[in-house]
Write a protein that holds these residues in place. Structure first.
Motif: not given
Length: 465
Positions: A293-304, A406-415
């Motif tokens: 989901h596009p909100d995955w990274v913002p959700l991690q920031v909010t959680d932290a 596992l989640h079928g994420l694009p290769e540039d996700y990590l970078e």
């Protein structure tokens, strides 16, 4: 009598500090501000697949002459039926007790001769087999892993010993309030699904047979649902040759099942009685969006910012300011097809209700107003820095690549992860808190002394067992 030895250098330092007095402390310079963490770069990898469906990723990494060989199989506790809880774990343990060509001792000796060891471990959605070896022996470890996964002997005489060992692990885990709270929390979020079954009963565990283990292995292991990762310093051509030789004739096997659950949520207080407990263990949270989901990274920031870092608001409130607890934390936990946000804390019994009040107050405060930019920047620096550190090892690289697969994420996700972390704005944090951290949808699990905490908990919802 115990004597503490103070070295001469320490005596000199103590003398200088005493002579300088308070003025020295006032003149002490503040540490330099941390620099901005660098973006993460994935090492170039060689990727290929065998005709039977096995996928392979070879990653040259680091300068130490070692390699990590890890096979992931898309099966885990999430694949278990109601009468199969932890059957995957028993299967993994029995796989390490020998193959059709090697005894358990021979497997251990051969791995040790290569400078490492081999193990099989189980998660909710994957099973891992492999280990670390000296880089020159990476091809040998590939062949050893293939033998363990493809040709387990499943010796029946070893079954009772392994069952007893797992039964002890379960008994110890279920004696801990955190395990009890986690088990109940999962049951509430994932009713009727394997993700909601944390532990088997002793009768269920001891009732498993070698025939069941063999059948489970046949139904859930195969090349088509497996991925081999090799990271480190190794001869890529030799490793690829070993892969094709060791895995090329492995059957594709059955396709992985769709194990995505339909999570539940709703406000209620689930109270597990521990008479006389001086602490209450609190678990509260709810299902959220996952890594795709596009909100995955913002959700991690909010959680932290809220509870997932030592400098978080909930920690500052109920640990630093009020002393209700020693180590509260929150997290966004993911597995295949689902994720949830969780806040956990072990608090002293008299402040059980007050702790919940403060946790919800911090959630509400974040929903009412966006965080200051400076506070957010500190959390972003923390997340970016820990992300890079977490990936600064062979196994860290493999874990991240396996997460993408596992989640079928694009290769540039990590970078692009660090870039996305810094792109989160205060207004977006507020939006995430409002959208996903909905108080009325959060079940609360409390493990504590019912007589002492029940009245404290009544304002937070219907009390259930």
């Amino acid at each position: 009598m115990t004597t503490t030895r103070i070295l001469p250098g320490a005596l000199l330092a103590l003398g200088l500090a005493a002579a300088a007095g308070p003025a020295a402390a006032q003149e002490r310079q503040a540490p330099p501000a941390p620099g901005t963490p660098k973006a993460f770069r994935v090492p170039p990898a060689r990727r290929f697949a065998l005709p039977n469906g096995l996928r392979v990723t070879l990653v040259p990494y680091g300068t130490t002459p070692k390699a990590t060989v890890l096979l992931t199989v898309r099966t885990g506790n999430g694949d278990e039926g109601p009468q199969e809880t932890w059957l995957t774990d028993l299967t993994a343990d029995l796989m390490q007790e020998g193959t059709t060509t090697r005894s358990a001792a021979q497997i251990a000796d051969q791995a040790a001769a290569m400078g490492g060891s081999l193990s099989v471990s189980v998660g909710e959605d994957r099973t891992w087999a492999g280990g670390d070896v000296l880089g020159e022996f990476a091809p040998g470890m590939v062949e050893l892993v293939a033998d363990v996964v493809r040709n387990p002997r499943f010796p029946e005489p070893e079954l009772p010993r392994l069952q007893a060992a797992i039964a002890r692990q379960v008994a110890i885990a279920r004696s801990q309030p955190q395990s009890l709270a986690g088990e109940r929390f999962r049951q509430v979020l994932y009713p009727g699904h394997a993700y909601g079954r944390s532990f088997p009963s002793e009768a269920q565990l001891l009732g498993y047979t070698a025939a069941q283990v063999r059948a489970y292995h046949a139904a859930h292991f195969g090349a088509g649902r497996s991925h081999l990762y090799v990271a480190g310093r190794f001869d890529a051509a030799a490793v690829e040759e070993a892969v094709r030789r060791a895995f090329g004739t492995w059957g594709r096997g059955p396709a992985a099942a769709d194990i995505r659950p339909e999570p539940a949520s709703g406000r209620a207080v689930y109270l597990i009685d521990r008479p006389g407990a001086v602490q209450s263990t609190l678990f509260l949270g709810l299902p959220t969006v996952g890594p795709t989901h596009p909100d995955w990274v913002p959700l991690q920031v909010t959680d932290a910012l809220l509870g997932g870092a030592f400098a978080s608001r909930i920690t500052a409130n109920i640990r630093e300011a009020k002393g209700y607890t020693y180590s509260p934390y929150s997290m966004v936990s993911q597995r295949l097809g689902s994720a949830f946000w969780l806040q956990q804390a072990d608090v002293t019994t008299p402040v059980t209700g007050a702790s919940l009040t403060e946790i919800f107050r911090e959630i509400q405060r974040l929903q009412d107003e966006p965080p200051p930019a400076e506070e957010l920047r500190g959390i972003q620096n923390y997340l970016a820095g820990t992300f890079v550190l977490r990936n600064s090892s062979r196994r860290g690289i493999i874990n991240q690549l396996s997460f993408l697969d596992l989640h079928g994420l694009p290769e540039d996700y990590l970078e692009t992860f660090v870039q996305k972390v810094y792109a989160v704005t205060p207004a977006e944090v507020q939006r995430i808190a409002r959208t996903y951290l909905v108080e009325e949808r959060m079940p609360i699990v409390v493990v504590g002394d019912r007589a002492a905490v029940e009245e404290q908990l009544r304002p937070f919802g219907e009390i259930r067992p």
